[in-house]
Design an enzyme around this catalytic site. Structure first.
Site, mmCIF file in Angstrom:
data_model
loop_
_atom_site.group_PDB
_atom_site.id
_atom_site.type_symbol
_atom_site.label_atom_id
_atom_site.label_comp_id
_atom_site.label_asym_id
_atom_site.label_seq_id
_atom_site.Cartn_x
_atom_site.Cartn_y
_atom_site.Cartn_z
ATOM 1 N N HIS A 45 -3.411 3.663 -2.456
ATOM 2 C CA HIS A 45 -3.353 2.326 -3.057
ATOM 3 C C HIS A 45 -3.261 1.296 -1.936
ATOM 4 C CE1 HIS A 45 -2.100 -1.266 -5.016
ATOM 5 N NE2 HIS A 45 -0.895 -1.231 -4.468
ATOM 6 N N THR A 47 9.181 3.512 1.386
ATOM 7 C CA THR A 47 9.186 2.084 1.086
ATOM 8 C C THR A 47 9.505 1.280 2.353
ATOM 9 O OG1 THR A 47 10.099 0.435 -0.424
ATOM 10 C CG2 THR A 47 11.656 2.046 0.437
ATOM 11 N N THR A 98 8.523 5.062 -1.897
ATOM 12 C CA THR A 98 8.107 3.768 -2.421
ATOM 13 C C THR A 98 8.228 3.735 -3.949
ATOM 14 O OG1 THR A 98 6.138 2.438 -2.799
ATOM 15 C CG2 THR A 98 5.751 4.683 -2.219
ATOM 16 N N SER A 99 8.520 2.552 -4.508
ATOM 17 C CA SER A 99 8.644 2.456 -5.976
ATOM 18 C C SER A 99 7.272 2.579 -6.638
ATOM 19 C CB SER A 99 9.288 1.121 -6.358
ATOM 20 O OG SER A 99 8.471 0.058 -5.908
ATOM 21 N N GLU A 100 6.235 2.153 -5.918
ATOM 22 C CA GLU A 100 4.882 2.197 -6.502
ATOM 23 C C GLU A 100 4.341 3.623 -6.625
ATOM 24 O OE1 GLU A 100 2.012 -1.542 -6.163
ATOM 25 O OE2 GLU A 100 2.560 -0.771 -4.221
ATOM 26 N N HIS A 152 -3.767 -7.678 -8.338
ATOM 27 C CA HIS A 152 -2.936 -6.849 -7.480
ATOM 28 C C HIS A 152 -3.741 -6.161 -6.366
ATOM 29 C CE1 HIS A 152 0.331 -3.476 -7.281
ATOM 30 N NE2 HIS A 152 -0.115 -3.835 -6.093
ATOM 31 N N GLY A 176 0.819 -1.212 0.000
ATOM 32 C CA GLY A 176 0.000 0.000 0.000
ATOM 33 C C GLY A 176 0.846 1.252 0.000
ATOM 34 N N ASN A 177 0.314 2.329 -0.535
ATOM 35 C CA ASN A 177 0.993 3.625 -0.494
ATOM 36 C C ASN A 177 -0.016 4.755 -0.648
ATOM 37 O OD1 ASN A 177 1.316 2.733 -3.546
ATOM 38 N ND2 ASN A 177 2.865 1.621 -2.365
HETATM 39 ZN ZN LIG Z 1 0.350 -2.867 -4.253
#
Ligand SMILES: [Zn+2]
Length: 349
Positions: free
Chosen positions: A174, A124, A153-155, A236, A108-109
């Site tokens: 997310h 992250t 975070t990479s997302e 996902h 999550g982010n």
């Molecule tokens: Zn995710």
């Protein structure tokens, strides 16, 4: 068309010193606008008790910041009381995601737009239930990090692509809520026309699977945001965006998850679930449009609404199924075609 007045409109009017008794008599008030009006009347028509949500928080920077702003200004912003408030908001929403089991591990982010092309986001490798304000990161829309001790975070690239694509997107969330993610794994949007909150506040689209954190994944999601504010990411999870604030983006998750859970229960009760009529749905869509929430069904006629053929778990839509043109084998017509074909072939021979 009758004007629709939302709670935000009522707050604006009060903030600008307007009188709620002067609202157009034919106006449709949303339920929360009606509550505000009732409170206002109970308090003798005074503004007391009705304050803008952000009135107690220190103001945002007078000058809009961007990735081009001097580093000293970005640092000053990152360490300001205003930014601290946003960092705390992210921690609070992270805690709520974790408590509701919408996130697992470090998943999550969350991001909030804080300037022309900059955002505050989660780091992250941290559980979203246990973040501290100082863990947050300040990044530009390409993902370059300016401030924050931990790495972003990479997302976050997906969140930034949504913000780039949607200038109205002020916050994104997310996470991996199990019931909604179940639908994402199946690759189908939940059926519609059953619960008002879902119809008004969420517009769900489905994006195909790509490796998380890749620009391709971000693009597939961003492409859907013109018409949807909540995207099921196949195999996902879910990402949502809001044009209001972070809590609103989070609410879209709660509404979607509760809806998916309810649908699953309804599908197991052994009787077809009741659905709302196209006219009833049209009323909800009017409210939705007045709230500035996108929906691919805005502008559709009633006969085109309530038409989700993808998945109906024991649910029959209120609309009669479209009458298909009669197709199939008609021996008389087939014989006539054969006779004409034979005649043509005989002439050609
Ligand atoms: Zn995710």
């Amino acid at each position: 068309m009758k004007p629709v007045i939302s709670a935000k409109d009522v707050e604006e009017l009060l903030h600008n010193g307007g009188d709620l008794e002067n609202l157009p008599s034919e106006a449709i008030l949303t339920p929360s606008a009606r509550d505000l009006l009732r409170d206002w009347r109970n308090k003798g028509g005074k503004q007391r008790g009705i304050t803008r949500a952000d009135s107690t928080v220190s103001a945002p920077p007078a000058k809009t910041l961007s990735s081009k702003s001097p580093r000293s200004e970005l640092d000053a912003f990152f360490n300001s009381a205003y930014c601290r408030h946003l960092q705390e908001q992210i921690c609070d929403i992270g805690r709520r995601l974790w408590q509701r089991a919408y996130v697992d591990g470090n998943g999550g982010n969350i991001a909030i737009r804080v300037g022309e092309d900059i955002a505050l986001c989660t780091p992250t490798l941290v559980s979203k239930g246990f973040m501290k304000p100082e863990d947050m990161c300040l990044v530009d829309f390409e993902g370059n990090q300016f401030c924050g001790a931990k790495n972003r975070t990479s997302e976050i690239l997906m969140h930034l692509q949504i913000m780039k694509r949607q200038p109205r997107a002020v916050a994104t969330v997310h996470c991996h809520p199990p019931y909604s993610t179940g639908f994402a794994v199946a690759g189908i949007a939940p059926p519609t026309c059953m619960i008002p909150e879902y119809e008004v506040f969420d517009s769900v689209g489905v994006a195909p699977y790509r490796t998380p954190g890749t620009p391709e994944m971000g693009k597939l999601v961003a492409d859907l945001t013109d018409k949807h504010n909540t995207i099921l990411m196949a195999n996902h999870g879910v990402v949502s965006w809001s044009h209001n604030n972070l809590e609103d983006a989070y609410f879209k998750m709660e509404i979607l998850e509760a809806y998916c859970r309810t649908i699953l229960v309804a599908s197991q009760l052994g009787v077809p679930a009741k659905t709302m009529t196209p006219t009833q749905l049209q009323d909800l869509l009017k409210i939705k449009q007045s709230l500035g929430i996108p929906d691919p069904r805005h502008g559709l006629r009633e006969c085109e609404l309530c038409d989700n053929e993808e998945w109906r778990p024991g649910v029959t839509c209120a609309m009669a199924p479209k009458s298909e043109p009669a197709v199939g084998f008609d021996p008389e017509a087939e014989a006539a075609v054969q006779t004409i074909t034979d005649q043509i072939m005989a002439k050609l021979a």
